[in-house]
Design an enzyme around this catalytic site. Structure first.
Site, PDB file in Angstrom:
ATOM      1  N   ALA A  35      25.564  -3.830  -4.667  1.00 20.91           N
ATOM      2  CA  ALA A  35      25.062  -2.691  -5.427  1.00 20.91           C
ATOM      3  C   ALA A  35      23.685  -2.954  -6.014  1.00 20.91           C
ATOM      4  O   ALA A  35      22.798  -2.098  -5.966  1.00 20.91           O
ATOM      5  CB  ALA A  35      26.053  -2.335  -6.539  1.00 20.91           C
ATOM      6  N   ARG A  85      11.667   2.054  -2.545  1.00 22.61           N
ATOM      7  CA  ARG A  85      11.304   3.043  -1.521  1.00 22.61           C
ATOM      8  C   ARG A  85      10.795   4.330  -2.159  1.00 22.61           C
ATOM      9  O   ARG A  85       9.967   5.033  -1.577  1.00 22.61           O
ATOM     10  CB  ARG A  85      12.513   3.344  -0.635  1.00 22.61           C
ATOM     11  CG  ARG A  85      12.944   2.182   0.251  1.00 22.61           C
ATOM     12  CD  ARG A  85      14.024   2.622   1.231  1.00 22.61           C
ATOM     13  NE  ARG A  85      14.583   1.482   1.942  1.00 22.61           N
ATOM     14  CZ  ARG A  85      15.769   0.943   1.671  1.00 22.61           C
ATOM     15  NH1 ARG A  85      16.520   1.436   0.693  1.00 22.61           N
ATOM     16  NH2 ARG A  85      16.212  -0.082   2.353  1.00 22.61           N
ATOM     17  N   GLU A 104      19.935 -12.682 -11.454  1.00 15.53           N
ATOM     18  CA  GLU A 104      21.178 -13.114 -10.818  1.00 15.53           C
ATOM     19  C   GLU A 104      21.506 -14.526 -11.294  1.00 15.53           C
ATOM     20  O   GLU A 104      20.687 -15.444 -11.154  1.00 15.53           O
ATOM     21  CB  GLU A 104      21.038 -13.089  -9.299  1.00 15.53           C
ATOM     22  CG  GLU A 104      22.189 -13.724  -8.536  1.00 15.53           C
ATOM     23  CD  GLU A 104      23.535 -13.104  -8.862  1.00 15.53           C
ATOM     24  OE1 GLU A 104      24.433 -13.842  -9.306  1.00 15.53           O
ATOM     25  OE2 GLU A 104      23.660 -11.875  -8.685  1.00 15.53           O
ATOM     26  N   SER A 157      22.694 -10.786  -2.198  1.00 13.53           N
ATOM     27  CA  SER A 157      22.931  -9.848  -1.092  1.00 13.53           C
ATOM     28  C   SER A 157      23.814 -10.447  -0.005  1.00 13.53           C
ATOM     29  O   SER A 157      23.569 -10.300   1.180  1.00 13.53           O
ATOM     30  CB  SER A 157      21.583  -9.426  -0.483  1.00 13.53           C
ATOM     31  OG  SER A 157      21.745  -8.343   0.406  1.00 13.53           O
ATOM     32  N   CYS A 214      32.922 -10.169   1.786  1.00 10.52           N
ATOM     33  CA  CYS A 214      34.098  -9.968   2.636  1.00 10.52           C
ATOM     34  C   CYS A 214      34.135 -10.953   3.812  1.00 10.52           C
ATOM     35  O   CYS A 214      35.170 -11.115   4.445  1.00 10.52           O
ATOM     36  CB  CYS A 214      34.125  -8.534   3.154  1.00 10.52           C
ATOM     37  SG  CYS A 214      34.252  -7.290   1.841  1.00 10.52           S
ATOM     38  N   ASN A 250      27.543  -0.417  -2.049  1.00  8.31           N
ATOM     39  CA  ASN A 250      26.259  -0.135  -1.422  1.00  8.31           C
ATOM     40  C   ASN A 250      25.832   1.307  -1.651  1.00  8.31           C
ATOM     41  O   ASN A 250      24.672   1.585  -1.967  1.00  8.31           O
ATOM     42  CB  ASN A 250      26.333  -0.423   0.080  1.00  8.31           C
ATOM     43  CG  ASN A 250      25.954  -1.848   0.417  1.00  8.31           C
ATOM     44  OD1 ASN A 250      24.789  -2.211   0.308  1.00  8.31           O
ATOM     45  ND2 ASN A 250      26.923  -2.656   0.802  1.00  8.31           N
ATOM     46  N   TYR A 294      37.348  10.546  25.164  1.00 10.11           N
ATOM     47  CA  TYR A 294      38.496  10.109  25.969  1.00 10.11           C
ATOM     48  C   TYR A 294      38.031   9.357  27.211  1.00 10.11           C
ATOM     49  O   TYR A 294      37.163   9.795  27.956  1.00 10.11           O
ATOM     50  CB  TYR A 294      39.359  11.284  26.421  1.00 10.11           C
ATOM     51  CG  TYR A 294      40.269  10.890  27.577  1.00 10.11           C
ATOM     52  CD1 TYR A 294      41.302   9.982  27.364  1.00 10.11           C
ATOM     53  CD2 TYR A 294      40.038  11.355  28.871  1.00 10.11           C
ATOM     54  CE1 TYR A 294      42.110   9.561  28.410  1.00 10.11           C
ATOM     55  CE2 TYR A 294      40.844  10.941  29.926  1.00 10.11           C
ATOM     56  CZ  TYR A 294      41.874  10.045  29.691  1.00 10.11           C
ATOM     57  OH  TYR A 294      42.654   9.621  30.723  1.00 10.11           O
TER      58      TYR A 294
END
Length: 566
Positions: free
Chosen positions: A17, A27, A38, A44, A48, A315, A435
């Protein structure tokens, strides 16, 4: 925004986050001064992926930590200061106090906008021996490095994993693959307790299939060992229990939001125990925002506050708040708690409300257990079970859970998309899904899910789950259960106290049944059972249900969830 005084943004935390918020803010604005603090050394990173580094599927930790502070500075002109812990927040003065962990020195920094991305901490139960060498949590790359070093540098033959959630299951799989004998101790009655019990019981079965010693409804009394390391885990009470030998212990009993700074700032903590925020991440304290695992979201279906700490959600929340803090209009749209985990040979996935959650929320639910191959069996298709829950009143799809060797990910994502846009179960049949026999059947399991639920809700082809059938019987209600399969299939196993009338004979022998009694038809998986249900309905039977998932689902439920129901 004044040109003479650039917007100053301070972000606390640099995992999913925090870095997303900082990147989006940059941006939107080239003039903003953005600093990320940190306390750890890694930023970053893919939390997981940590179990797979421990297991060796991921060769180096660098693959999970591809970006460092220098990269962030070069790419975004964002100052990421690792090894720096924010220890205090003064919201009135709009300042933070920061400790340089390398020197111990502290300093103050001011902000125009403060974004708290402090994440979660592992819950560490107050057990004797929990601080022994060889006892680990799995939250950061530092944890993963330490566990892998312990396993590779010592003769680790046996491990105990405390907790059977996502991380616990992933660590169990990875340690087993390394040749370690694993015992899992779970205080609740099943692994994967976020799922309905008839699905989580299948996870139990998969673990045992791979020789995991699964201790359910069990509690740890103490962790035993000495200065050289852990030697065992006492399961049960201190006076009445047994010691499971262990050379390694993983404590994975859950996580809690890191709220210390939020509480100092005076923000409101929501009913879930995480920080209450609006749809852009604002707290109720001016210029203080919260994102990711430390913040609440809301359930897309019920609208109620929700807290499901997942990297995917973190995120999104980070990007939205980074945008809003720099004048943007993005808003969070809620979550379904969509998730998936690999447990040895199967994928275990879910989205939306479980059956239990839907009932608790007041919905009149229809429940389907749909068992179909993920692709044609002539090209190696394997059984995929989808449990879907719908609202009988509106026909809206509310949730789904899926377990299978392949294809669960694709189907759960389709169903999550359908729920997000408020799909009626009838809409599922009309989806134009890809399919090819190498990937799917002509009518996909998603199509079948929609067809069966729509028939149950609007076509009166009602479904009954194994648990509901047993409850009806336990209440003393007269229930006639009709097995419409062939004699060959019945010989392999059947629902107790059922009458065998093959489908081809059902019309002629319907007189053997009471048309006023509650009647349940079943086959192996559900299709022929539905055909028998239609026959009896057309003959005037008043209450006819098809057993959801057929005998296959019933036997799985009976053997793993309720051994007494043979």
């Amino acid at each position: 925004m004044s040109t003479s005084s650039p917007l100053k943004i301070v972000v606390v935390g640099s995992v999913a986050a925090g870095t997303s918020a900082a990147a989006k803010a940059r941006r939107n604005s080239e003039t903003a001064r953005i600093t990320v603090y940190e306390r750890d050394r890694d930023i970053s990173y893919s939390g997981c992926g940590l179990p797979y580094f421990v297991g060796g599927e991921v060769e180096t930790i660098d693959e999970l930590t591809p970006r460092d502070a220098a990269w962030f500075k070069a790419r975004y002109d964002v100052d990421v200061r690792t090894g720096h812990e924010v220890v205090a927040v003064d919201a009135a003065a709009q300042s933070v106090t920061v400790r340089d962990l390398a020197t111990g020195n502290t300093f103050d920094d001011t902000y125009d906008e403060l974004i708290l991305a402090t994440g979660v901490r592992s819950v560490v139960p107050p057990l004797p021996g929990v601080d022994l060498p060889g006892v680990f949590r799995v939250r950061t790359p530092s944890d993963a490095r330490a566990i892998r070093a312990w396993v590779e540098e010592r003769p680790v033959r046996r491990a105990v994993v405390i907790g059977a959630g996502y991380i616990g299951l992933e660590m169990t799989e990875q340690l087993t693959e390394r040749g370690v004998e694993v015992t899992v101790v779970e205080a609740l009655e099943h692994a994967m307790p976020r799922m309905d019990v008839d699905m989580s019981a299948r996870v139990d079965a998969e673990l045992r299939k791979h020789d995991v010693d699964l201790r359910l409804g069990a509690r740890v009394a103490a962790i035993e060992g000495g200065e050289s390391g852990v030697t065992g885990v006492r399961v049960g009470s201190a006076d009445d229990g047994d010691t499971v030998p262990a050379d390694l212990v993983i404590v994975s009993v859950g996580v809690r939001p890191n709220l210390e700074l939020a509480e100092q700032a005076g923000v409101t903590i929501g009913p879930t125990g995480a920080i209450a925020v609006d749809r852009q991440g604002r707290t109720d304290v001016a210029h203080v925002w919260a994102v990711g695992d430390v913040a609440e979201s809301f359930n897309l279906i019920t609208g109620e506050p929700a807290w499901v700490p997942l990297g995917s959600t973190a995120n999104k929340m980070g990007r939205i708040t980074g945008d809003a803090a720099t004048g943007g209009t993005l808003e969070h749209r809620g979550i379904l708690g969509t998730s998936i985990v690999r447990v040895f040979d199967v994928a275990v996935a879910q989205t939306g409300l479980t059956e239990d959650q839907a009932r608790a929320a007041g919905y009149d639910v229809e429940v389907l257990h749909n068992i179909k191959p993920d692709r044609p069996e002539y090209l190696g298709g394997e059984s995929l079970l989808i449990k879907a829950v719908a609202d009988r009143g509106s026909g809206r799809l509310l949730g789904a859970q899926a377990i299978g060797a392949s294809g669960a990910d694709k189907r759960i994502d389709v169903l999550a998309t359908a729920i997000t846009y408020g799909a009626d179960v009838a809409d599922l049949f009309h989806l134009d899904l890809a399919y090819s026999p190498t990937y799917a059947t002509t009518k996909d399991p998603v199509h079948y899910t929609g067809m069966a639920l729509d028939n149950a809700i609007r076509g009166k082809a009602r479904l009954i789950t194994p648990a509901e059938l047993v409850r009806h019987r336990a209440d003393g209600e007269k229930v006639q259960v009709v097995d419409v399969r062939s004699a060959k299939d019945r010989a392999k196993g059947f629902v107790e106290d059922s009458l065998h009338i093959p489908l081809a004979e059902l019309r002629a022998r319907a007189g053997e049944l009471d048309p006023a009694a509650l009647t349940v038809t079943y086959c192996n998986k559900g299709v022929t059972g539905n055909a028998g249900q239609n026959v009896l309905r057309n003959l005037g039977f008043e209450q006819v249900y098809n057993l959801s998932g057929g005998n296959k689902n019933y036997q799985a439920w009976a053997s793993t969830q309720h051994p007494s129901a043979k």
